[in-house]
Motif scaffolding. Structure first.
Motif, short mmCIF file in Angstrom:
data_model
loop_
_atom_site.label_atom_id
_atom_site.label_comp_id
_atom_site.label_asym_id
_atom_site.label_seq_id
_atom_site.Cartn_x
_atom_site.Cartn_y
_atom_site.Cartn_z
N UNK A 124 0.81 -1.21 0.00
CA UNK A 124 0.00 0.00 0.00
C UNK A 124 0.85 1.27 0.00
N UNK A 125 2.02 1.21 0.61
CA UNK A 125 2.89 2.39 0.63
C UNK A 125 3.26 2.79 -0.79
N UNK A 126 3.66 1.82 -1.62
CA UNK A 126 4.03 2.12 -2.99
C UNK A 126 2.84 2.69 -3.76
N UNK A 127 1.68 2.08 -3.58
CA UNK A 127 0.51 2.57 -4.29
C UNK A 127 0.17 4.00 -3.85
N UNK A 128 0.31 4.29 -2.56
CA UNK A 128 0.04 5.63 -2.06
C UNK A 128 0.96 6.65 -2.73
N UNK A 129 2.23 6.31 -2.86
CA UNK A 129 3.16 7.28 -3.42
C UNK A 129 3.03 7.38 -4.94
N UNK A 130 2.57 6.34 -5.60
CA UNK A 130 2.22 6.47 -7.02
C UNK A 130 1.07 7.46 -7.16
N UNK A 131 0.09 7.35 -6.25
CA UNK A 131 -1.04 8.27 -6.27
C UNK A 131 -0.56 9.70 -6.03
N UNK A 153 -2.31 -3.86 -12.33
CA UNK A 153 -3.53 -3.24 -12.84
C UNK A 153 -3.86 -1.98 -12.04
N UNK A 154 -3.58 -2.02 -10.74
CA UNK A 154 -3.87 -0.84 -9.91
C UNK A 154 -3.07 0.37 -10.39
N UNK A 155 -1.80 0.16 -10.75
CA UNK A 155 -0.98 1.26 -11.27
C UNK A 155 -1.57 1.79 -12.57
N UNK A 156 -1.99 0.89 -13.45
CA UNK A 156 -2.56 1.31 -14.72
C UNK A 156 -3.87 2.07 -14.52
#
Length: 568
Positions: A5-12, A117-120
């Motif tokens: 989740x940390x990586x996804x948060x920072x991509x956001x 897929x979440x990143x895309x």
């Protein structure tokens, strides 16, 4: 690396600047606060990735190895460039190497299919948000002006340039098609899957519509190629869903064309923008750039000097070429490196093209194998190739990587995900431990540079918006905070000194400005600097030098009456 989740948060967080407008003086690269924010988010993402890296084997692919070789090749010609151009050259090379480091970092990130897929979906959501901003700019301009002030009648989203917006929208369109068509994106929950498909159907209607209204020919071509390539790649395997996606996109395009036509007929907010002048300008730019390459094919004209070299090459021709704009880029990334760096830079770019072709071949072979095995990820590799196409195409007709840092990072994100998916692993014998501290240090250094650059840019912008009447905050900037914008800082200081001369009549200010202006015009082309310098030189009775500059300025700015002989 473990994608959590940390990586996804920072991509956001990387995409948050897409909703924030900051006043700026225009320009390209680090002159735009939007780019500083995005690069800062990229540096933060890199730091978090390396901080949370499990000490597994390093991943190095043939494409990664080729990119490293390209960076080494492209750095070499900076040795031969002129001293006054080196600052610009070094900043561009720093952006290239930082991009390679970002790509290498993302190549190490281990992701499941759902995490990928979440990143895309994040990138797709960012494109959808830009489309909604365009709707506001076109049909609710009062609301849009209170959020994103602009005097431009065309829509441009948050990017400040319609063509840059169009290539980002086209990238989102490719990702929307992939999510709609490929079964690997489907959700297990029937209700959630139903809402997902409905949302994607709306996006497939909206994005082509907006792409028509943005009126970018490169965007139109990218959108058509995205649709055509998806039909070509997947129509036999998924004929029904491809037909539905094509109908949705065709419907959105038809609505967009009809509204554009009615808007032009009725004098509404939407009017067709003629591209006739742009066609001629692009043709003459390509012709003159190729002529420059033919004149200095081996060593090139010098990194960082295209703005100066191109304009002076034009006016020194016999007869001189009519200058219609001051170009800072040949509107083709490959030609920029070639014309400035000569044959060494050309070899680097050709190696990059060859690596891209081989990666495309691997993607095709990977999808052929995954379809045969019935894997859930079947088709994703080719879909990522198609998603990379709009920005790649745009880089050969303009300079999106300088106008938008987000385009650069999104391109690298998609490229690294594709490479991780299909590339053979060559780095099995080396662990990640030796890389952690150097990459962490690089990430923190980049974050510090972007933060200080953002602060100093804000101070300079405030002073400029105040007419350079109060320079106290500018003069109080420490050297470590302002070095990134040194050229702009000196420009503002000299202009403030010129304004102060009107009050103090201190002749030394004129002499200081004249010395600075003659150095400045060795790497930049600015009509106001020419005009101010001419007034000073004529006042100082330096008639020979003044006449030379006036003749040069009249060729560079043929429609500016300040450079007519009768003016002085």
């Amino acid at each position: 690396m473990i994608f959590d989740r940390i990586f996804f948060l920072f991509i956001f967080l990387l995409f948050i600047p897409l909703a924030i407008y900051l006043p700026n003086p225009g320009g390209i690269g680090l002159a735009l606060p939007f780019n500083l924010l995005v690069y800062g988010g990229g540096a933060l993402l890199m730091g978090i990735c390396w901080r949370a890296t499990p000490l597994r084997r390093v991943v190095i692919t043939p494409t990664c190895r080729a990119i490293i070789a390209v960076c080494l090749l492209l750095v070499l010609p900076v040795i031969f460039t002129r001293p006054e151009w080196q600052s610009t050259a070094i900043w561009r090379l720093a952006g290239l190497c930082a991009g390679a480091a970002f790509y290498f970092t993302w190549l190490q990130v281990r992701m499941t299919a759902r995490q990928r897929h979440a990143v895309l979906y994040v990138i797709l959501s960012a494109a959808a948000v830009q489309a909604l901003i365009v709707l506001l700019q076109l049909f609710a301009p009062a609301i849009a002006q209170s959020w994103i002030p602009s005097g431009n009648p065309r829509a441009f989203g948050m990017f400040q340039q319609p063509n840059v917006l169009a290539s980002f929208i086209a990238t989102g369109l490719a990702l929307a098609q992939a999510a709609f068509v490929l079964p690997g994106f489907h959700l297990l929950n029937p209700r959630a899957e139903c809402w997902r498909r409905r949302a994607l159907a709306v996006v497939l209607l909206l994005l082509p519509m907006v792409l028509v209204w943005v009126q970018s020919r490169t965007g139109w071509l990218a959108g058509a190629l995205v649709l055509g390539l998806f039909v070509l790649c997947f129509c036999r395997r998924y004929p029904q869903v491809i037909a539905i996606a094509s109908l949705l996109m065709a419907g959105g395009t038809l609505v967009g064309v009809l509204v554009l036509w009615w808007g032009s007929e009725l004098g509404g907010a939407l009017r067709y923008a003629s591209h006739a002048g742009s066609n001629h300008a692009r043709y003459t730019m390509l012709r003159d750039t190729l002529a420059m390459i033919a004149e200095k094919p081996l060593l090139g004209w010098g990194y960082g000097g295209f703005e100066y070299s191109f304009q002076h090459f034009r006016i020194n021709q016999t007869p001189p070429t009519a200058v219609t704009e001051i170009a800072r880029h040949p509107h083709n990334e490959l030609l920029l490196w070639w014309v400035e760096g000569g044959v060494v830079a050309l070899l680097g770019m050709l190696l990059l093209v060859w690596a891209g072709i081989k990666l495309l071949a691997r993607a095709r072979w990977h999808d052929k194998r995954t379809f045969a095995c019935g894997k859930a990820s079947a088709g994703e590799a080719l879909a990522l190739c198609v998603a990379l196409l709009p920005i790649t195409l745009h880089s050969q007709t303009e300079y999106p990587f300088y106008l938008s840092a987000l385009h650069w990072l999104v391109f690298l994100l998609l490229l690294a995900m594709l490479d991780r998916l299909v590339g053979p692993r060559l780095g099995a014998g080396c662990g990640l431990k030796p890389w952690r501290l150097p990459m962490l240090a690089l990430s923190l250094a980049a974050l510090f540079v972007m933060a200080t650059g953002f602060y100093s840019a804000r101070v300079l912008t405030q002073a400029e918006r105040g007419g350079l009447q109060d320079m106290r905050q500018v003069e109080a900037l420490p050297g470590w905070a302002s070095w990134m914008h040194d050229d702009r800082l000196q420009f503002d200081r000299q202009l403030a000194g010129l304004l102060a001369f009107n009050r103090t009549r201190d002749e030394q200010r004129l002499e200081t400005y004249a010395q600075w202006a003659q150095r400045y015009l060795n790497h930049r082309i600015d009509k106001n600097v020419y005009a101010n310098l001419l007034v000073i030189l004529y006042q100082q009775q330096q008639y020979v030098r003044a006449d030379e500059l006036r003749y040069e300025a009249a060729l560079l700015f043929p429609h500016d009456r300040r450079f007519a002989r009768s003016t002085f």
